[in-house]
Design a protein around this motif. Structure first.
Motif, PDB file in Angstrom:
ATOM      1  N   GLU A 336       0.572  -1.332  -0.003  1.00 62.53           N
ATOM      2  CA  GLU A 336       0.332  -0.665  -0.090  1.00 62.53           C
ATOM      3  C   GLU A 336       0.578   1.256  -0.100  1.00 62.53           C
ATOM      4  OE1 GLU A 336      -2.436  -3.573   1.063  1.00 62.53           O
ATOM      5  OE2 GLU A 336      -0.133  -2.848   1.907  1.00 62.53           O
ATOM      6  N   GLN A 339       2.476   1.562  -3.555  1.00 62.68           N
ATOM      7  CA  GLN A 339       1.384   2.567  -4.316  1.00 62.68           C
ATOM      8  C   GLN A 339       1.594   3.369  -4.373  1.00 62.68           C
ATOM      9  OE1 GLN A 339      -1.528  -0.757  -5.310  1.00 62.68           O
ATOM     10  NE2 GLN A 339      -3.064   0.781  -6.652  1.00 62.68           N
ATOM     11  N   SER A 345       0.523   0.842  -9.901  1.00 64.48           N
ATOM     12  CA  SER A 345      -0.329  -0.113  -9.358  1.00 64.48           C
ATOM     13  C   SER A 345       1.255  -0.894  -9.455  1.00 64.48           C
ATOM     14  CB  SER A 345      -1.061  -0.989 -10.543  1.00 64.48           C
ATOM     15  OG  SER A 345      -0.130  -1.305 -11.599  1.00 64.48           O
ATOM     16  N   VAL A 346       0.960  -1.957  -7.907  1.00 64.69           N
ATOM     17  CA  VAL A 346       1.746  -2.429  -7.399  1.00 64.69           C
ATOM     18  C   VAL A 346       0.987  -3.773  -6.366  1.00 64.69           C
ATOM     19  CG1 VAL A 346       3.337  -2.349  -4.767  1.00 64.69           C
ATOM     20  CG2 VAL A 346       3.025  -0.380  -6.517  1.00 64.69           C
ATOM     21  N   LYS A 347       1.481  -4.936  -6.577  1.00 67.80           N
ATOM     22  CA  LYS A 347       1.184  -5.736  -6.033  1.00 67.80           C
ATOM     23  C   LYS A 347       2.622  -7.413  -5.535  1.00 67.80           C
ATOM     24  CE  LYS A 347       1.501  -8.495 -11.002  1.00 67.80           C
ATOM     25  NZ  LYS A 347       1.048  -9.394 -11.580  1.00 67.80           N
TER      26      LYS A 347
END
Length: 463
Positions: A336, A339, A345-347
């Motif tokens: 979070e 991002q 977008s980050v995963k």
């Protein structure tokens, strides 16, 4: 095409050393042994104490051997991206065989011709990745073996690193009693392992948050476009907690692991934890919110530096976004915060191998997968690089024998340049031998005098 067999990967990290033994069958990887021991002799991903690091590696190998039930003799070692350089290169050779059919030896020769690129003495070639082969002008060939041609060309990427780092790496593995099979560039292996085909093609950035450093690798058009390292990682978060709360590193690590939260908005102000601090007989009460603020400050600092460099290289808007791996990315709230800081977008990538579904094992998994999926042409190219480096490390004979059988020509004028400022090859070929007339081949004493030759000519005119 994937290779079948047993492969061992070695990941030498700042905080831990991991060894993974796996069997690959038709592209499927089955983990049969893994170990994870505390690292010693390593700082910021670089070996600073060969003996200490060798002992830690030996311990990790022994644990992996015990779990796998096999003897480990060779390992594929991961190399961090510290001072890594990527340059295009190309080579060309005539096909020497009478049948003009391209063989393994020809692929090895064209790779070696591409390795003649000038490399400074303090750097060493780590790997050469062939991008395409060209046979008699026909481009886009992945594997030229078996084809017929007169001229074979190759275009690829050459990866170089500091000679000192590579020497220390090999020496440390050797001291641990095992042999280095391949040196694998970790960011390259990571990008190929973590990213799918579409992400590698359209562009994605992988951020590996390790213990002692953070590594960034961007891949686009199936090539590693950018890589960089930052000497900050999970250990720096622990140090911050230790300094701010005035507690031991062991206590700070426990607080980070059990109560750590990178996202301040998700932390609790009412929840507290008792902490033993230096200079106080009684534990001090610390709120989770305060602990989260300490953690968040360091995580944001690291990501801010990453963002600046990605923006400078115009890599922040890649379609694939950001994928986080590494032990430092496990903490709740890191995704979070990333991002929020990076604005895209980050995963989080979690390996799917049974028993090691943890982002901290992503590096060593990628090393084994990379070696197992190397094509036969890649194996030939890597063997050619390894052989050339062995030759380069041998003593040089500074008194070569002179060959007087053929004339040589030298010039002291500066070499001309063209376009890309690279010198044009102006080496002169030896002049062809010219047959002298029979009369000129006679000794000077046996030749007729000029007056006699003139008299003979006029005499023949009046006969």
């Amino acid at each position: 095409m994937a290779r079948n067999g047993f492969f061992t990967g070695l990941d030498i990290g700042t905080s831990s050393i991991k060894v993974l033994v796996a069997e690959l069958i038709s592209g499927e990887m089955n983990v049969i042994g893994v170990s994870n021991v505390t690292s010693t002799g390593v700082k910021d991903g670089i070996i600073v104490d060969i003996e200490a690091a060798a002992e830690a590696i030996k311990t990790a190998v022994e644990q992996a051997e015990e779990k796998a039930g096999i003897k480990i003799e060779k390992v594929n070692v991961g190399l961090p991206a510290n001072l890594l350089q990527i340059e295009p290169t190309q080579g060309m050779i005539p096909v020497p065989s009478e049948s003009k059919e391209i063989k393994d030896e020809d692929v090895e020769s064209v790779v070696k011709s591409a390795l003649t690129k000038s490399i400074t003495p303090e750097r060493e070639v780590i790997s050469l990745i062939p991008e395409e082969f060209i046979v008699d002008g026909f481009q886009g060939i992945r594997d030229p073996r078996g084809m017929m041609g007169i001229r074979l060309e190759m275009r690829g990427l050459i990866y170089t690193g500091p000679t000192t780092i590579l020497h220390n790496l090999r020496k440390t593995v050797e001291r641990a009693g095992i042999e280095t099979e391949n040196i694998i560039i970790t960011p390259l292996a990571m990008a190929k392992s973590v990213l799918n085909e579409g992400e590698r093609e359209f562009g994605t950035t992988v951020i590996d948050m390790g213990g002692g450093q953070t590594t960034v690798a961007s891949m686009r058009a199936q090539e590693l476009q950018y890589t960089n390292t930052y000497p900050e990682g999970g250990e720096y978060v622990t140090k911050d907690i230790s300094k701010v709360l005035k507690t031991s590193m062991q206590t700070a690590e426990s607080l980070k692991f059990n109560f750590g939260q990178a996202d301040v908005s998700e932390s609790s102000e009412s929840e507290t934890v008792m902490v033993d601090v230096v200079g106080s007989d009684e534990p001090v009460e610390v709120s989770e919110r305060f602990l989260s603020e300490v953690i968040s400050a360091r995580i944001r600092h690291i990501l801010d530096r990453v963002k600046q460099d990605l923006e400078r290289g115009r890599l922040l808007d890649l379609p694939g976004g950001i994928i986080l791996v590494g032990g430092g990315a496990i903490m709740p709230g890191v995704v979070e915060v990333a991002q929020e800081v990076l604005g895209i977008s980050v995963k989080l990538h979690v390996p799917n191998q049974v028993g090691i579904r943890n982002p901290m094992f992503a590096n060593v998994i990628s090393i084994v997968e990379y070696v197992g999926t190397m094509s036969e042409v890649d194996v030939i190219a890597q063997a050619a690089v390894f052989g050339e480096e062995l030759l380069r490390r041998k003593p040089v004979d500074f008194n070569p024998r002179l060959d007087n059988s053929r004339p040589s020509y030298t010039t002291t004028a500066p070499l001309p340049t063209f376009g890309n400022d690279e010198p044009i090859n102006t080496a002169m070929e030896p002049l062809p031998t010219v047959e002298r007339p029979q009369e000129e081949q006679q000794p000077r004493e046996a030749r007729p005098k000029l007056s006699e030759r003139v008299r003979n000519i006029f005499g023949s005119m009046f006969d």
